[in-house]
Scaffold this active site. Sequence first.
Site, PDB file in Angstrom:
ATOM      1  N   ASP A  99     -29.788 -14.640 -19.051  1.00 35.99           N
ATOM      2  CA  ASP A  99     -30.522 -15.826 -19.516  1.00 35.99           C
ATOM      3  C   ASP A  99     -30.059 -16.229 -20.909  1.00 35.99           C
ATOM      4  O   ASP A  99     -29.680 -15.375 -21.714  1.00 35.99           O
ATOM      5  CB  ASP A  99     -32.029 -15.501 -19.521  1.00 35.99           C
ATOM      6  CG  ASP A  99     -32.879 -16.759 -19.586  1.00 35.99           C
ATOM      7  OD1 ASP A  99     -32.333 -17.867 -19.401  1.00 35.99           O
ATOM      8  OD2 ASP A  99     -34.091 -16.634 -19.815  1.00 35.99           O
TER       9      ASP A  99
ATOM     10  N   ASN B 271     -27.838 -19.027 -21.533  1.00 40.53           N
ATOM     11  CA  ASN B 271     -26.543 -19.735 -21.627  1.00 40.53           C
ATOM     12  C   ASN B 271     -26.704 -21.131 -22.219  1.00 40.53           C
ATOM     13  O   ASN B 271     -25.903 -21.564 -23.052  1.00 40.53           O
ATOM     14  CB  ASN B 271     -25.920 -19.883 -20.231  1.00 40.53           C
ATOM     15  CG  ASN B 271     -25.532 -18.566 -19.617  1.00 40.53           C
ATOM     16  OD1 ASN B 271     -25.529 -17.543 -20.303  1.00 40.53           O
ATOM     17  ND2 ASN B 271     -25.209 -18.566 -18.334  1.00 40.53           N
ATOM     18  N   GLY B 272     -27.752 -21.824 -21.766  1.00 43.35           N
ATOM     19  CA  GLY B 272     -27.980 -23.194 -22.228  1.00 43.35           C
ATOM     20  C   GLY B 272     -28.245 -23.228 -23.720  1.00 43.35           C
ATOM     21  O   GLY B 272     -27.670 -24.049 -24.456  1.00 43.35           O
TER      22      GLY B 272
ATOM     23  N   TRP C 186     -27.405 -20.983 -25.927  1.00 44.77           N
ATOM     24  CA  TRP C 186     -26.189 -20.562 -26.633  1.00 44.77           C
ATOM     25  C   TRP C 186     -25.266 -21.777 -26.837  1.00 44.77           C
ATOM     26  O   TRP C 186     -24.710 -21.979 -27.911  1.00 44.77           O
ATOM     27  CB  TRP C 186     -25.489 -19.473 -25.809  1.00 44.77           C
ATOM     28  CG  TRP C 186     -24.329 -18.801 -26.472  1.00 44.77           C
ATOM     29  CD1 TRP C 186     -24.358 -17.671 -27.233  1.00 44.77           C
ATOM     30  CD2 TRP C 186     -22.954 -19.215 -26.417  1.00 44.77           C
ATOM     31  NE1 TRP C 186     -23.092 -17.352 -27.653  1.00 44.77           N
ATOM     32  CE2 TRP C 186     -22.212 -18.277 -27.161  1.00 44.77           C
ATOM     33  CE3 TRP C 186     -22.281 -20.261 -25.806  1.00 44.77           C
ATOM     34  CZ2 TRP C 186     -20.833 -18.361 -27.317  1.00 44.77           C
ATOM     35  CZ3 TRP C 186     -20.904 -20.359 -25.970  1.00 44.77           C
ATOM     36  CH2 TRP C 186     -20.199 -19.414 -26.716  1.00 44.77           C
TER      37      TRP C 186
ATOM     38  N   HIS D 230     -22.423 -21.399 -19.657  1.00 41.17           N
ATOM     39  CA  HIS D 230     -22.193 -20.687 -18.388  1.00 41.17           C
ATOM     40  C   HIS D 230     -20.753 -20.150 -18.339  1.00 41.17           C
ATOM     41  O   HIS D 230     -20.510 -19.035 -17.878  1.00 41.17           O
ATOM     42  CB  HIS D 230     -22.439 -21.611 -17.192  1.00 41.17           C
ATOM     43  CG  HIS D 230     -23.853 -22.121 -17.092  1.00 41.17           C
ATOM     44  ND1 HIS D 230     -24.944 -21.317 -17.303  1.00 41.17           N
ATOM     45  CD2 HIS D 230     -24.354 -23.356 -16.791  1.00 41.17           C
ATOM     46  CE1 HIS D 230     -26.053 -22.031 -17.145  1.00 41.17           C
ATOM     47  NE2 HIS D 230     -25.723 -23.270 -16.845  1.00 41.17           N
TER      48      HIS D 230
ATOM     49  N   GLU E  76     -35.236 -21.201  -7.400  1.00 43.45           N
ATOM     50  CA  GLU E  76     -35.787 -22.270  -8.249  1.00 43.45           C
ATOM     51  C   GLU E  76     -34.677 -23.039  -8.985  1.00 43.45           C
ATOM     52  O   GLU E  76     -34.841 -24.201  -9.348  1.00 43.45           O
ATOM     53  CB  GLU E  76     -36.771 -21.689  -9.279  1.00 43.45           C
ATOM     54  CG  GLU E  76     -38.077 -21.155  -8.691  1.00 43.45           C
ATOM     55  CD  GLU E  76     -37.950 -19.798  -7.981  1.00 43.45           C
ATOM     56  OE1 GLU E  76     -36.967 -19.061  -8.222  1.00 43.45           O
ATOM     57  OE2 GLU E  76     -38.839 -19.482  -7.160  1.00 43.45           O
TER      58      GLU E  76
ATOM     59  N   TRP F 257     -32.161 -24.339  -7.862  1.00 43.58           N
ATOM     60  CA  TRP F 257     -31.702 -25.524  -7.118  1.00 43.58           C
ATOM     61  C   TRP F 257     -32.335 -26.791  -7.692  1.00 43.58           C
ATOM     62  O   TRP F 257     -31.847 -27.898  -7.461  1.00 43.58           O
ATOM     63  CB  TRP F 257     -32.063 -25.423  -5.625  1.00 43.58           C
ATOM     64  CG  TRP F 257     -31.253 -24.420  -4.864  1.00 43.58           C
ATOM     65  CD1 TRP F 257     -31.703 -23.244  -4.348  1.00 43.58           C
ATOM     66  CD2 TRP F 257     -29.862 -24.501  -4.508  1.00 43.58           C
ATOM     67  NE1 TRP F 257     -30.675 -22.581  -3.712  1.00 43.58           N
ATOM     68  CE2 TRP F 257     -29.544 -23.336  -3.792  1.00 43.58           C
ATOM     69  CE3 TRP F 257     -28.852 -25.445  -4.739  1.00 43.58           C
ATOM     70  CZ2 TRP F 257     -28.265 -23.080  -3.284  1.00 43.58           C
ATOM     71  CZ3 TRP F 257     -27.576 -25.189  -4.230  1.00 43.58           C
ATOM     72  CH2 TRP F 257     -27.295 -24.024  -3.525  1.00 43.58           C
TER      73      TRP F 257
ATOM     74  N   LEU G 274     -17.863   1.077  -7.803  1.00 41.92           N
ATOM     75  CA  LEU G 274     -19.038   0.317  -8.261  1.00 41.92           C
ATOM     76  C   LEU G 274     -19.343  -0.752  -7.215  1.00 41.92           C
ATOM     77  O   LEU G 274     -18.430  -1.381  -6.679  1.00 41.92           O
ATOM     78  CB  LEU G 274     -18.716  -0.376  -9.595  1.00 41.92           C
ATOM     79  CG  LEU G 274     -19.757  -1.381 -10.098  1.00 41.92           C
ATOM     80  CD1 LEU G 274     -20.985  -0.665 -10.678  1.00 41.92           C
ATOM     81  CD2 LEU G 274     -19.168  -2.313 -11.172  1.00 41.92           C
TER      82      LEU G 274
ATOM     83  N   ARG H 240     -40.182 -11.920 -18.860  1.00 44.44           N
ATOM     84  CA  ARG H 240     -40.759 -12.079 -17.519  1.00 44.44           C
ATOM     85  C   ARG H 240     -39.679 -11.819 -16.474  1.00 44.44           C
ATOM     86  O   ARG H 240     -38.490 -11.843 -16.771  1.00 44.44           O
ATOM     87  CB  ARG H 240     -41.362 -13.473 -17.346  1.00 44.44           C
ATOM     88  CG  ARG H 240     -40.401 -14.588 -17.619  1.00 44.44           C
ATOM     89  CD  ARG H 240     -40.998 -15.978 -17.401  1.00 44.44           C
ATOM     90  NE  ARG H 240     -40.037 -16.978 -17.822  1.00 44.44           N
ATOM     91  CZ  ARG H 240     -40.006 -17.541 -19.039  1.00 44.44           C
ATOM     92  NH1 ARG H 240     -40.913 -17.232 -19.931  1.00 44.44           N
ATOM     93  NH2 ARG H 240     -39.072 -18.401 -19.351  1.00 44.44           N
ATOM     94  N   LEU H 241     -40.145 -11.617 -15.217  1.00 39.64           N
ATOM     95  CA  LEU H 241     -39.200 -11.308 -14.137  1.00 39.64           C
ATOM     96  C   LEU H 241     -38.714 -12.559 -13.410  1.00 39.64           C
ATOM     97  O   LEU H 241     -37.715 -12.511 -12.687  1.00 39.64           O
ATOM     98  CB  LEU H 241     -39.824 -10.342 -13.127  1.00 39.64           C
ATOM     99  CG  LEU H 241     -39.870  -8.878 -13.570  1.00 39.64           C
ATOM    100  CD1 LEU H 241     -40.554  -8.021 -12.527  1.00 39.64           C
ATOM    101  CD2 LEU H 241     -38.458  -8.331 -13.831  1.00 39.64           C
TER     102      LEU H 241
ATOM    103  N   GLU I 145     -37.405   0.401 -14.925  1.00 34.97           N
ATOM    104  CA  GLU I 145     -37.628   0.296 -16.363  1.00 34.97           C
ATOM    105  C   GLU I 145     -37.199  -1.105 -16.771  1.00 34.97           C
ATOM    106  O   GLU I 145     -36.149  -1.597 -16.324  1.00 34.97           O
ATOM    107  CB  GLU I 145     -36.773   1.339 -17.114  1.00 34.97           C
ATOM    108  CG  GLU I 145     -37.191   2.755 -16.863  1.00 34.97           C
ATOM    109  CD  GLU I 145     -38.607   3.049 -17.378  1.00 34.97           C
ATOM    110  OE1 GLU I 145     -38.994   2.502 -18.416  1.00 34.97           O
ATOM    111  OE2 GLU I 145     -39.311   3.833 -16.715  1.00 34.97           O
TER     112      GLU I 145
HETATM  113  C1  FPP Z   1     -29.302 -18.645 -17.297  1.00 42.55           C
HETATM  114  O1  FPP Z   1     -29.122 -19.344 -18.506  1.00 42.55           O
HETATM  115  C2  FPP Z   1     -28.041 -18.519 -16.562  1.00 42.55           C
HETATM  116  C3  FPP Z   1     -27.823 -18.983 -15.291  1.00 42.55           C
HETATM  117  C4  FPP Z   1     -28.854 -19.658 -14.488  1.00 42.55           C
HETATM  118  C5  FPP Z   1     -26.515 -18.848 -14.630  1.00 42.55           C
HETATM  119  C6  FPP Z   1     -25.786 -17.583 -14.905  1.00 42.55           C
HETATM  120  C7  FPP Z   1     -24.481 -17.606 -14.212  1.00 42.55           C
HETATM  121  C8  FPP Z   1     -23.305 -17.230 -14.754  1.00 42.55           C
HETATM  122  C9  FPP Z   1     -23.159 -16.726 -16.128  1.00 42.55           C
HETATM  123  C10 FPP Z   1     -22.091 -17.252 -13.906  1.00 42.55           C
HETATM  124  C11 FPP Z   1     -21.957 -15.898 -13.255  1.00 42.55           C
HETATM  125  C12 FPP Z   1     -20.698 -15.760 -12.536  1.00 42.55           C
HETATM  126  C13 FPP Z   1     -20.489 -14.854 -11.569  1.00 42.55           C
HETATM  127  C14 FPP Z   1     -19.140 -14.751 -10.963  1.00 42.55           C
HETATM  128  C15 FPP Z   1     -21.550 -13.968 -11.077  1.00 42.55           C
HETATM  129  P1  FPP Z   1     -29.922 -20.707 -18.716  1.00 42.55           P
HETATM  130  O2  FPP Z   1     -29.058 -21.810 -18.224  1.00 42.55           O
HETATM  131  O3  FPP Z   1     -31.253 -20.601 -18.048  1.00 42.55           O
HETATM  132  O4  FPP Z   1     -30.064 -20.756 -20.273  1.00 42.55           O
HETATM  133  P2  FPP Z   1     -31.300 -21.346 -21.110  1.00 42.55           P
HETATM  134  O5  FPP Z   1     -32.501 -20.500 -20.734  1.00 42.55           O
HETATM  135  O6  FPP Z   1     -30.861 -21.116 -22.511  1.00 42.55           O
HETATM  136  O7  FPP Z   1     -31.443 -22.766 -20.732  1.00 42.55           O
END
Ligand code: FPP
Length: 242
Positions: free
Chosen positions: A18, A20-21, A23, A35, A65, A67, A129, A195-196, A208
Amino acid sequence: MSTESISNIPVHVSLIMDGNGRWAKERGQERVYGHIEGVESVRACVEAAVQTGVRYLSLYAFSEENWNRPQAEVTALMELMVKAMAAEMGILNKNGVRFVVIGNRGRLSAEINASIDECMDMTADNDVLTLIVFLSYSGKWDILQAAKKMAAEMLEFPEKVDSILEMGVDGFDRYLVTAGIPDPDLIVRTSGESRLSNYLLWQGAYSELLFVDTLWPDFRKEEFRKALESYAKRDRRYGKVK
Ligand code: FPP
C-alpha cells in the site's frame, strides 16, 4: 541486506502493498509512477525471501474492490503486472520460484489469463519459493465461493452430506482458493494503514500482523529483513497458555 542470520523464519509471509499513489503524489507524479516503482519493491522482496529461506511469499496485488478505481488506472495496473510477469519469469524460474495467481480469475481478460497460465505452467515444478499473487481477490469473496462450492457438492452428491456437515475447520480449508497453501505466519501492511481490507480473512485468523509506515515503493530488502526480525520476537500462543 545484511547477511547476519535471522532466527525463526516464517514459512509464509504475506504483504499488503500500500502507498504507491501517495509515494507518487509526494513526487508530483501520476499514481501509476508509484505502481511502476512498486514492482521494484516486489523484485527486492522476492530476492530477500529466497535469501532468507521464506517458503511462501504472497502479495495482495489487486483486490475485488480495486476494480472500482478509474478505468485508466485499472488498465495501467493490469498491463504493468503482465509486463512484469513476462520480464521476470525467466529469472524466477532460474531461481526455483513457483509462480501462482489466486483470485477471481473470471474477471480478468482472456489475454491476462493466458499469460498467467503460461507463467504458472512454466514454474509449476519449482520448490525454492512459492510466489503467490492475489489478483482480483477478497477474503469475503473467497469464503462465499467456498460455501457455494460446498453447497453445490452436497446437491450433486447427497451421499456426502453427512461427512460435510461433520467436517471441521481443516475440511473447510479445502474449499478455499488457497487450498494447499499454509496460512500466512506474518502479514505486513505498508503505508501506515492498520487494517486488513478484506484480505485473507479466514486464513489470517492467527497471523502475526505488522503495520509499517514505509510506503510500498520504499519497502525493499532492509525493510523486509526488519519485518522478519519483528516476527522473530513474537510469542505465538494460538489462544493457549504457554
Ligand atoms: C496500493 O497502493 C497498490 C496497489 C493497489 C497495486 C500494487 C501492485 C503492484 C505494485 C504491482 C505488482 C506487480 C506484480 C508483478 C505482482 P495505492 O495505489 O492504494 O496507494 P495509495 O494508498 O497511496 O493511494
